[in-house]
Design an enzyme around this catalytic site. Structure first.
Site, short mmCIF file in Angstrom:
data_model
loop_
_atom_site.label_atom_id
_atom_site.label_comp_id
_atom_site.label_asym_id
_atom_site.label_seq_id
_atom_site.Cartn_x
_atom_site.Cartn_y
_atom_site.Cartn_z
N ARG A 211 0.82 -1.22 0.00
CA ARG A 211 0.00 0.00 0.00
C ARG A 211 0.85 1.28 0.00
O ARG A 211 0.48 2.28 0.61
CB ARG A 211 -0.96 0.03 1.20
CG ARG A 211 -2.08 -0.98 1.13
CD ARG A 211 -3.24 -0.42 0.32
NE ARG A 211 -4.32 -1.39 0.24
CZ ARG A 211 -5.40 -1.38 1.01
NH1 ARG A 211 -5.55 -0.44 1.91
NH2 ARG A 211 -6.33 -2.29 0.86
N ARG B 76 -3.25 7.03 0.95
CA ARG B 76 -3.68 8.27 1.59
C ARG B 76 -2.67 8.92 2.52
O ARG B 76 -2.85 10.06 2.93
CB ARG B 76 -4.99 8.01 2.36
CG ARG B 76 -6.21 8.01 1.45
CD ARG B 76 -7.47 7.72 2.23
NE ARG B 76 -7.42 6.37 2.76
CZ ARG B 76 -8.26 5.88 3.68
NH1 ARG B 76 -9.18 6.64 4.19
NH2 ARG B 76 -8.14 4.64 4.08
N ARG C 101 -6.69 11.73 -5.69
CA ARG C 101 -7.91 11.08 -5.23
C ARG C 101 -9.08 12.07 -5.19
O ARG C 101 -10.21 11.71 -5.52
CB ARG C 101 -7.64 10.50 -3.83
CG ARG C 101 -8.71 9.63 -3.25
CD ARG C 101 -8.74 8.27 -3.91
NE ARG C 101 -9.69 7.42 -3.21
CZ ARG C 101 -10.99 7.43 -3.43
NH1 ARG C 101 -11.50 8.23 -4.34
NH2 ARG C 101 -11.81 6.64 -2.75
N ASP D 243 -6.99 -2.61 -7.32
CA ASP D 243 -7.48 -3.23 -6.10
C ASP D 243 -7.82 -4.69 -6.38
O ASP D 243 -8.17 -5.03 -7.51
CB ASP D 243 -8.72 -2.51 -5.56
CG ASP D 243 -9.02 -2.94 -4.13
OD1 ASP D 243 -8.38 -2.41 -3.20
OD2 ASP D 243 -9.85 -3.84 -3.94
N TYR E 103 -14.81 -11.73 0.13
CA TYR E 103 -15.53 -10.46 -0.07
C TYR E 103 -16.81 -10.67 -0.86
O TYR E 103 -17.82 -10.00 -0.63
CB TYR E 103 -14.62 -9.44 -0.77
CG TYR E 103 -13.58 -8.87 0.16
CD1 TYR E 103 -13.89 -7.81 1.02
CD2 TYR E 103 -12.30 -9.39 0.23
CE1 TYR E 103 -12.96 -7.29 1.89
CE2 TYR E 103 -11.35 -8.88 1.09
CZ TYR E 103 -11.68 -7.84 1.93
OH TYR E 103 -10.76 -7.33 2.80
O1 1CP Z 1 0.06 0.63 -3.22
C1 1CP Z 1 -0.48 -0.48 -3.33
O2 1CP Z 1 -0.28 -1.42 -2.50
C2 1CP Z 1 -1.29 -0.79 -4.59
C3 1CP Z 1 -2.70 -0.75 -4.56
C4 1CP Z 1 -3.60 -1.66 -3.72
C5 1CP Z 1 -3.48 -3.02 -3.38
C6 1CP Z 1 -2.32 -3.96 -3.67
C7 1CP Z 1 -4.83 -1.21 -3.20
C8 1CP Z 1 -5.35 0.16 -3.33
N1 1CP Z 1 -5.46 -2.28 -2.62
C9 1CP Z 1 -4.67 -3.39 -2.70
C10 1CP Z 1 -4.96 -4.76 -2.24
C11 1CP Z 1 -6.15 -5.02 -1.39
N2 1CP Z 1 -7.39 -4.46 -1.44
C12 1CP Z 1 -6.19 -6.04 -0.39
C13 1CP Z 1 -5.05 -6.97 -0.10
C14 1CP Z 1 -4.03 -6.40 0.81
C15 1CP Z 1 -4.50 -6.10 2.22
O3 1CP Z 1 -4.84 -7.04 2.95
O4 1CP Z 1 -4.51 -4.92 2.57
C16 1CP Z 1 -7.47 -6.04 0.16
C17 1CP Z 1 -7.99 -6.95 1.25
C18 1CP Z 1 -8.23 -5.04 -0.50
C19 1CP Z 1 -9.67 -4.72 -0.29
C20 1CP Z 1 -9.84 -3.30 0.04
N3 1CP Z 1 -9.75 -2.30 -0.89
C21 1CP Z 1 -10.04 -2.71 1.31
C22 1CP Z 1 -10.13 -3.46 2.64
C23 1CP Z 1 -11.53 -3.76 3.00
C24 1CP Z 1 -11.67 -4.46 4.36
O5 1CP Z 1 -11.83 -3.74 5.36
O6 1CP Z 1 -11.62 -5.68 4.42
C25 1CP Z 1 -10.12 -1.32 1.12
C26 1CP Z 1 -10.38 -0.26 2.15
C27 1CP Z 1 -9.90 -1.08 -0.28
C28 1CP Z 1 -9.83 0.25 -0.99
C29 1CP Z 1 -8.47 0.65 -1.41
N4 1CP Z 1 -7.64 -0.10 -2.22
C30 1CP Z 1 -6.48 0.58 -2.46
C31 1CP Z 1 -6.58 1.85 -1.80
C32 1CP Z 1 -5.53 2.93 -1.83
C33 1CP Z 1 -7.82 1.86 -1.13
C34 1CP Z 1 -8.40 3.02 -0.33
C35 1CP Z 1 -9.26 3.81 -1.24
C36 1CP Z 1 -9.10 5.29 -1.04
O7 1CP Z 1 -8.23 5.92 -1.65
O8 1CP Z 1 -9.91 5.84 -0.29
#
Ligand code: 1CP
Length: 348
Positions: A26, A30, A39, A76, A156
């Site tokens: 990540r 943010r 964003r 994502d 999910y």
């Molecule tokens: O920089 C990076 O790592 C690249 C982008 C990336 C990756 C690899 C994002 C952007 N998401 C992910 C993987 C991801 N997404 C995972 C696997 C890794 C982990 O366990 O963290 C999972 C479970 C998700 C699902 C997801 N997407 C969640 C979690 C939900 C939960 O509570 O179970 C969330 C909040 C997101 C949204 C998201 N994805 C990525 C970003 C930057 C965001 C936040 C969105 C924003 O900008 O507001």
């Protein structure tokens, strides 16, 4: 610098590199003001993932600031079910919301034929990032493409979003193994197609995020994490033999040994709870390890961060280590702490 002199690729191909290659899960997000600015231009997160110009830009932002050894495609894990025609929305402050998949009709409605055109913009992002890394002189930085591992994506889809324990998913895996197996089969094949397209577009490494692997009991872990991952890796090695695969079976505990021995991955990502030195000896020399600094140590900074970082560097000294966090960076992380971490790892 040719491809095989990129530190991340060297470690994945069997050669330890010291100081170890470094990137952070990540790393685009943010905690960076430049990410928040982009964003704000695209309030719909799915639209941002499908905007190749902006997605490539946010992928490159942390590389410009910190010079990491890997860029990870900005997208994502839930883009894949979305591309199969399953609904998806990101609600502000709530995370992802999906329709709950609970029956055979839900599996039958998934349409792999839709996927290639739906993810075409993601492949354009991959091409743009590769070109951008070269144009900006980041010759040591490798591009990682990724997907969610099928079990975590299924979590999910069945649950309809995030969950503390994924109880509905786990009970479906026990009570209706045919239905759950059918969903897993669709996801395994779609994941191969999706990762293969990323490799064709220029991804040099592929990563499978199995963030919820550790909620499964061992027998189900063997089927839905180990065997499902092995099926994907086997096909990827046939299609793209030169592209290494990193697996991240989060919270796997002792099961990490079977995961490392039986999936065929080139590296295993270790979560924060793992004793990295013990875990590395469990997985053996044949597989590299990635991890596993606590993201909260990075929030804290100072001497606590230095000590936690030193533990990893001393424990794995000279081994095939890819320095990373044990889970994703959190939004409250001060960028100055990331800079201090990079300096400490580079000076080791
Ligand atoms: O920089 C990076 O790592 C690249 C982008 C990336 C990756 C690899 C994002 C952007 N998401 C992910 C993987 C991801 N997404 C995972 C696997 C890794 C982990 O366990 O963290 C999972 C479970 C998700 C699902 C997801 N997407 C969640 C979690 C939900 C939960 O509570 O179970 C969330 C909040 C997101 C949204 C998201 N994805 C990525 C970003 C930057 C965001 C936040 C969105 C924003 O900008 O507001």
């Amino acid at each position: 610098m040719d491809a095989f002199s990129k530190p991340l690729l060297m470690v994945l191909n069997g050669t330890p590199v010291w100081p170890p290659p470094l990137w952070l899960m990540r790393q685009a997000g943010r905690y960076l003001p430049e990410y928040r600015a982009i964003r704000a231009e695209v309030p719909d997160f799915i639209a941002l993932c499908r905007d190749p110009v902006r997605a490539a830009e946010v992928t490159l932002q942390p590389i410009r600031r910190f010079g990491f050894d890997a860029a990870i495609l900005f997208s994502d894990i839930l883009i894949l079910p979305w591309a199969l025609g399953h609904g998806l929305a990101f609600k502000e402050g709530e995370g992802p919301v999906l329709p709950k998949l609970r029956d055979a009709a839900g599996v039958a409605a998934l349409d792999p034929a839709k996927m290639a055109s739906a993810v075409a913009p993601v492949m354009e992002t991959v091409r743009r990032v590769r070109a951008g890394l070269a144009a900006e002189g980041f010759d040591h930085t490798a591009l990682i493409g990724f997907a969610g591992a099928p079990f975590t994506v299924a979590c999910y889809m069945v649950e309809g979003g995030g969950s503390r324990d994924f109880a509905a998913t786990r009970s479906m895996a026990y009570s209706d193994p045919t239905l759950f197996g059918a969903l897993m089969d669709v996801l395994v094949e779609a994941t191969v197609g999706y990762l293969s397209a990323q490799a064709d577009a220029g991804a040099e490494v592929l990563m499978l995020f199995d963030s919820w692997a550790g909620v499964l009991a061992p027998s189900l872990f063997r089927t839905h994490v180990v065997a499902a991952t092995a099926r994907i890796v086997e096909q990827m090695k046939r299609l793209h033999p030169a592209v290494p695969v990193i697996g991240f079976p989060r919270l796997a505990g002792l099961m990490v040994a079977e995961y490392a021995a039986q999936t065929g991955v080139d590296a295993v990502g270790m979560d924060t709870g793992m004793d990295l030195t013990k875990a590395a000896s469990m997985v053996g020399e044949g597989v590299a390890v990635q991890g596993n600094l606590d993201p909260m140590a990075l929030v804290a900074g100072g001497s606590a961060l230095q000590a936690a970082t030193a533990d990893i560097l001393i424990g794995l000294r000279g081994k095939r280590l890819i320095f990373n966090l044990g889970h994703g960076i959190v939004p409250q992380t001060p960028p100055a702490h990331v800079a201090a971490l990079v300096e400490q790892v580079r000076a080791t």
